[in-house]
Structure formats: C-alpha cells, structure tokens
Design a protein around this motif. Structure first.
Motif, PDB file in Angstrom:
ATOM      1  N   GLN A 126       4.396   9.877  -4.724  1.00 31.50           N
ATOM      2  CA  GLN A 126       3.838   8.616  -4.234  1.00 31.50           C
ATOM      3  C   GLN A 126       4.852   7.792  -3.471  1.00 31.50           C
ATOM      4  N   TRP A 127       4.289   6.924  -2.626  1.00 31.30           N
ATOM      5  CA  TRP A 127       5.107   5.964  -1.892  1.00 31.30           C
ATOM      6  C   TRP A 127       5.407   4.787  -2.805  1.00 31.30           C
ATOM      7  N   VAL A 128       6.638   4.319  -2.765  1.00 31.03           N
ATOM      8  CA  VAL A 128       7.059   3.155  -3.529  1.00 31.03           C
ATOM      9  C   VAL A 128       6.671   1.907  -2.740  1.00 31.03           C
ATOM     10  N   ARG A 129       6.020   0.962  -3.404  1.00 30.70           N
ATOM     11  CA  ARG A 129       5.549  -0.253  -2.727  1.00 30.70           C
ATOM     12  C   ARG A 129       6.643  -1.305  -2.582  1.00 30.70           C
ATOM     13  N   ASP A 130       7.432  -1.504  -3.634  1.00 30.73           N
ATOM     14  CA  ASP A 130       8.478  -2.523  -3.630  1.00 30.73           C
ATOM     15  C   ASP A 130       9.474  -2.217  -4.750  1.00 30.73           C
ATOM     16  N   GLU A 131      10.478  -3.082  -4.902  1.00 27.90           N
ATOM     17  CA  GLU A 131      11.531  -2.842  -5.883  1.00 27.90           C
ATOM     18  C   GLU A 131      10.984  -2.763  -7.316  1.00 27.90           C
ATOM     19  N   ARG A 132      10.078  -3.636  -7.661  1.00 24.68           N
ATOM     20  CA  ARG A 132       9.497  -3.622  -9.016  1.00 24.68           C
ATOM     21  C   ARG A 132       8.737  -2.309  -9.267  1.00 24.68           C
ATOM     22  N   HIS A 133       7.965  -1.870  -8.287  1.00 18.01           N
ATOM     23  CA  HIS A 133       7.236  -0.609  -8.396  1.00 18.01           C
ATOM     24  C   HIS A 133       8.220   0.551  -8.558  1.00 18.01           C
ATOM     25  N   PHE A 134       9.315   0.525  -7.794  1.00 19.65           N
ATOM     26  CA  PHE A 134      10.341   1.564  -7.901  1.00 19.65           C
ATOM     27  C   PHE A 134      10.915   1.612  -9.305  1.00 19.65           C
ATOM     28  N   GLU A 135      11.285   0.457  -9.851  1.00 22.29           N
ATOM     29  CA  GLU A 135      11.854   0.408 -11.197  1.00 22.29           C
ATOM     30  C   GLU A 135      10.894   0.987 -12.218  1.00 22.29           C
ATOM     31  N   GLN A 136       9.630   0.660 -12.081  1.00 21.02           N
ATOM     32  CA  GLN A 136       8.607   1.175 -12.990  1.00 21.02           C
ATOM     33  C   GLN A 136       8.511   2.702 -12.887  1.00 21.02           C
ATOM     34  N   LEU A 137       8.501   3.227 -11.687  1.00 17.05           N
ATOM     35  CA  LEU A 137       8.331   4.663 -11.486  1.00 17.05           C
ATOM     36  C   LEU A 137       9.558   5.469 -11.896  1.00 17.05           C
ATOM     37  N   VAL A 138      10.741   4.988 -11.551  1.00 16.48           N
ATOM     38  CA  VAL A 138      11.951   5.775 -11.798  1.00 16.48           C
ATOM     39  C   VAL A 138      12.393   5.695 -13.256  1.00 16.48           C
ATOM     40  N   SER A 139      11.918   4.714 -14.009  1.00 16.62           N
ATOM     41  CA  SER A 139      12.336   4.586 -15.402  1.00 16.62           C
ATOM     42  C   SER A 139      11.438   5.386 -16.352  1.00 16.62           C
ATOM     43  N   ARG A 140      10.591   6.239 -15.810  1.00 13.36           N
ATOM     44  CA  ARG A 140       9.710   7.045 -16.654  1.00 13.36           C
ATOM     45  C   ARG A 140      10.513   7.940 -17.592  1.00 13.36           C
ATOM     46  N   ARG A 141       9.895   8.311 -18.681  1.00 12.48           N
ATOM     47  CA  ARG A 141      10.517   9.269 -19.599  1.00 12.48           C
ATOM     48  C   ARG A 141      10.363  10.660 -19.007  1.00 12.48           C
ATOM     49  N   PHE A 142      11.419  11.448 -19.066  1.00 17.85           N
ATOM     50  CA  PHE A 142      11.362  12.772 -18.462  1.00 17.85           C
ATOM     51  C   PHE A 142      10.436  13.709 -19.223  1.00 17.85           C
ATOM     52  N   ASP A 143      10.171  13.422 -20.517  1.00 17.26           N
ATOM     53  CA  ASP A 143       9.221  14.296 -21.206  1.00 17.26           C
ATOM     54  C   ASP A 143       7.784  13.948 -20.848  1.00 17.26           C
ATOM     55  N   ASP A 144       7.571  12.942 -19.997  1.00 16.81           N
ATOM     56  CA  ASP A 144       6.231  12.637 -19.512  1.00 16.81           C
ATOM     57  C   ASP A 144       5.748  13.693 -18.528  1.00 16.81           C
ATOM     58  N   GLY A 145       6.619  14.564 -18.106  1.00 13.01           N
ATOM     59  CA  GLY A 145       6.240  15.640 -17.203  1.00 13.01           C
ATOM     60  C   GLY A 145       6.687  15.399 -15.782  1.00 13.01           C
ATOM     61  N   GLY A 146       6.859  16.476 -15.101  1.00 12.98           N
ATOM     62  CA  GLY A 146       7.314  16.409 -13.726  1.00 12.98           C
ATOM     63  C   GLY A 146       6.938  17.693 -13.040  1.00 12.98           C
ATOM     64  N   PRO A 147       7.388  17.922 -11.880  1.00 10.64           N
ATOM     65  CA  PRO A 147       8.310  17.081 -11.134  1.00 10.64           C
ATOM     66  C   PRO A 147       7.628  15.841 -10.558  1.00 10.64           C
ATOM     67  N   VAL A 148       8.471  14.894 -10.144  1.00 11.74           N
ATOM     68  CA  VAL A 148       8.004  13.651  -9.540  1.00 11.74           C
ATOM     69  C   VAL A 148       8.739  13.479  -8.212  1.00 11.74           C
ATOM     70  N   LEU A 149       8.023  13.051  -7.182  1.00 10.74           N
ATOM     71  CA  LEU A 149       8.651  12.707  -5.914  1.00 10.74           C
ATOM     72  C   LEU A 149       8.258  11.277  -5.568  1.00 10.74           C
ATOM     73  N   LEU A 150       9.264  10.448  -5.338  1.00  7.81           N
ATOM     74  CA  LEU A 150       9.069   9.053  -4.951  1.00  7.81           C
ATOM     75  C   LEU A 150       9.684   8.874  -3.566  1.00  7.81           C
ATOM     76  N   ALA A 151       8.934   8.300  -2.648  1.00 10.24           N
ATOM     77  CA  ALA A 151       9.449   8.057  -1.301  1.00 10.24           C
ATOM     78  C   ALA A 151       9.388   6.570  -1.006  1.00 10.24           C
ATOM     79  N   ALA A 152      10.448   6.066  -0.400  1.00 13.79           N
ATOM     80  CA  ALA A 152      10.516   4.635  -0.078  1.00 13.79           C
ATOM     81  C   ALA A 152      10.953   4.465   1.368  1.00 13.79           C
ATOM     82  N   LYS A 153      10.240   3.628   2.101  1.00 16.21           N
ATOM     83  CA  LYS A 153      10.653   3.262   3.461  1.00 16.21           C
ATOM     84  C   LYS A 153      11.819   2.283   3.331  1.00 16.21           C
ATOM     85  N   ILE A 154      12.893   2.545   4.043  1.00 23.76           N
ATOM     86  CA  ILE A 154      14.063   1.667   4.016  1.00 23.76           C
ATOM     87  C   ILE A 154      14.446   1.332   5.454  1.00 23.76           C
TER      88      ILE A 154
END
Length: 188
Positions: A126-154
């Motif tokens: 998923q695309w990251v909307r903002d800093e708060r959204h990024f923090e929420q997504l990247v702080s997930r527990r790794f046993d929640d399953g993956g892989p995960v891809l996060l993309a952010a426009k910078i």
C-alpha cells in the motif's frame, strides 16, 4: 523532524534494516543491525530476502528507492512466491534516479510500485498517506504475517548525511549485529 527520525522511532530493537544508499538514515542513527549498500542499486531486497529466510525469528526491513527497486522487479515475484512473514519493504519514491544524475524514473509517470507489488503476489502492499499512517504500518508485529510493501512519495532533495564508505567495516558490524559474526580490528 524528518522521515528518517520517524522511521527510526517506530522500529523495534531487534529489526534489521538493509539500505541501498540512504544517507539520512545513517545520519539519524547508526547501529550494527543496519547494512548500508554501497553502489549496489537493486540489491537491498534480494539481500533482505536472504536475511529474512536465514533468520525467520527476526524482523527484516529493506529500505529501497524507486529507481533501485525498478532495477530488481524480478525479486518482488520471488518474495511474493516465498512469502516471508518477517519481511517488510519500504520504497521511497521520489520519481528520479537520485544518485545517477536525477534522470526521471518510470515511477514519475507510468509505473505504480504498489500495483506492481500486488501483481507479484505481495498482497499487503500500500501507499503511505502521511507520517502517522507510516508509523502505524511499519510498527506492525512481524508475526502478523508478511511480506509487506509500503511505498511513500517523497521529495527529490538529496540526503544530507554521509554513509561510511568502508565495505569491510559495514559487513563486520552487520554480521556482529545479526549475532553471526565476530568483531574485527575495524570495529569501533
């Protein structure tokens, strides 16, 4: 506060970060679990995949630029097939090849990294909307399953930090940070 400060603040102590050439991250907080890639565009995800498979108990984060991942799209299909639960890929999309002269990358016009990742069977992309959204997504527990891809426009401003350019030192520190190597005379 920069994206690097936010990124560092949200990571857990046992995470491994694999970086192409992201000087801001080095400047914001070096640690032995970080592996800094020197002149290796397109290789952070393949190396991160190897670490994720070799150490399934450890969370692994590959930090890539859009130009770098465009050079290694085949790796996304392998990651989608193997599905390592402990791998997160963070793509910083500035729409250019920053380190090779600021040429436009395909992400500036036609390529959608998240759509490409989903097509490669990385469903949690998923695309990251903002800093708060990024923090929420990247702080997930790794046993929640993956892989995960996060993309952010910078933005396209170059990094302000400078990575140590000593491959042996980087390798030795990283191996020690993984708990698989011993220190050397180069370690400080």
């Amino acid at each position: 506060m920069t994206w690097a400060d936010s990124f560092l603040r949200t990571l857990k102590e046992n995470d491994v970060r694999l970086v192409t050439y992201v000087p801001d991250l080095y400047a914001a907080g070096h640690r032995p679990q970080n592996f800094y890639m020197l002149g290796s565009m397109g290789l952070a995800c393949p190396i991160a995949l190897g670490v994720a498979l070799a150490q399934p108990e450890r969370g692994v984060i590959a930090l890539e630029g859009d130009g770098s991942i465009l050079m290694a799209l085949g790796c996304l299909t392998t990651i989608g097939m193997v599905k390592p639960r402990n791998l997160t890929i963070v793509i910083m999309d500035n729409g250019i090849y920053q380190i090779t002269g600021k040429q436009a990358a395909a992400t500036a016009s036609s390529a959608d990294i998240v759509a490409i990742a989903r097509g490669a069977c990385i469903a949690n992309s998923q695309w990251v909307r903002d800093e708060r959204h990024f923090e929420q997504l990247v702080s997930r527990r790794f046993d929640d399953g993956g892989p995960v891809l996060l993309a952010a426009k910078i933005d396209d401003k170059p990094g302000i930090g400078k990575t140590v350019r000593d491959p042996a030192l980087i390798r030795n520190r990283f191996m020690r940070g993984l708990g698989t190597g011993r220190g050397s005379a180069l370690d400080a």
